[in-house]
Design a protein around this motif. Sequence first.
Motif, PDB file in Angstrom:
ATOM      1  N   LEU A 145     -23.816  20.139  20.233  1.00 44.35           N
ATOM      2  CA  LEU A 145     -24.709  19.276  19.840  1.00 44.35           C
ATOM      3  C   LEU A 145     -24.971  17.898  20.563  1.00 44.35           C
ATOM      4  CD1 LEU A 145     -27.615  18.658  18.122  1.00 44.35           C
ATOM      5  CD2 LEU A 145     -25.898  17.782  16.507  1.00 44.35           C
ATOM      6  N   VAL A 188     -26.808  18.384  23.876  1.00 43.73           N
ATOM      7  CA  VAL A 188     -28.427  18.186  23.753  1.00 43.73           C
ATOM      8  C   VAL A 188     -28.754  16.826  23.481  1.00 43.73           C
ATOM      9  CG1 VAL A 188     -29.902  18.857  21.891  1.00 43.73           C
ATOM     10  CG2 VAL A 188     -28.492  20.499  22.474  1.00 43.73           C
ATOM     11  N   LYS A 189     -28.052  16.049  22.613  1.00 42.27           N
ATOM     12  CA  LYS A 189     -28.237  14.720  22.308  1.00 42.27           C
ATOM     13  C   LYS A 189     -28.446  14.021  23.676  1.00 42.27           C
ATOM     14  CE  LYS A 189     -27.346  13.872  17.453  1.00 42.27           C
ATOM     15  NZ  LYS A 189     -26.525  13.029  16.383  1.00 42.27           N
ATOM     16  N   SER A 210     -38.277  18.553  23.967  1.00 38.71           N
ATOM     17  CA  SER A 210     -37.083  19.591  23.732  1.00 38.71           C
ATOM     18  C   SER A 210     -36.018  19.470  24.713  1.00 38.71           C
ATOM     19  CB  SER A 210     -37.663  20.899  23.394  1.00 38.71           C
ATOM     20  OG  SER A 210     -38.103  21.470  24.274  1.00 38.71           O
ATOM     21  N   TYR A 269     -32.593  20.254  15.199  1.00 40.13           N
ATOM     22  CA  TYR A 269     -31.475  20.992  16.143  1.00 40.13           C
ATOM     23  C   TYR A 269     -30.816  21.990  15.574  1.00 40.13           C
ATOM     24  CZ  TYR A 269     -28.248  18.512  13.226  1.00 40.13           C
ATOM     25  OH  TYR A 269     -27.581  18.127  11.862  1.00 40.13           O
ATOM     26  N   GLY A 298     -32.568  21.125  20.804  1.00 43.53           N
ATOM     27  CA  GLY A 298     -33.081  20.070  19.991  1.00 43.53           C
ATOM     28  C   GLY A 298     -34.229  19.760  20.309  1.00 43.53           C
TER      29      GLY A 298
END
Length: 103
Positions: A43, A46-47, A30, A67, A83
């Motif tokens: 996002l 996070v990726k 995570s 996510y 995520g």
Amino acid sequence: SIMPYTSFYKGIAFIEGNIPNAKIVKPNVSARLGGFGSHLKTLTDVKDILVNQCISSNANAVINFKYGQKTRLLAIDDMVFFGSGDLAVLDEQTLQELREKFN
């Protein structure tokens, strides 16, 4: 067979579901982004974290990818992006099928 929704980012497949023939190299990974300035995060950040984890594990996909974002109650601008998923290796044929379907 129904292919779960997939997006590609920096060469890594992010798959919102399971791929039966995937070889899981690192389960339950995570990424969390929160704290000061986190309202400027997205996002994509996070990726980026998950992509780096894939690279260090020689994985080419994140399967069972989930996510989202949460706002913590007391701090208005304190967003937490998260995520999670399983780092996996997909064979070239599976990756090709996903690319054709989702590009």
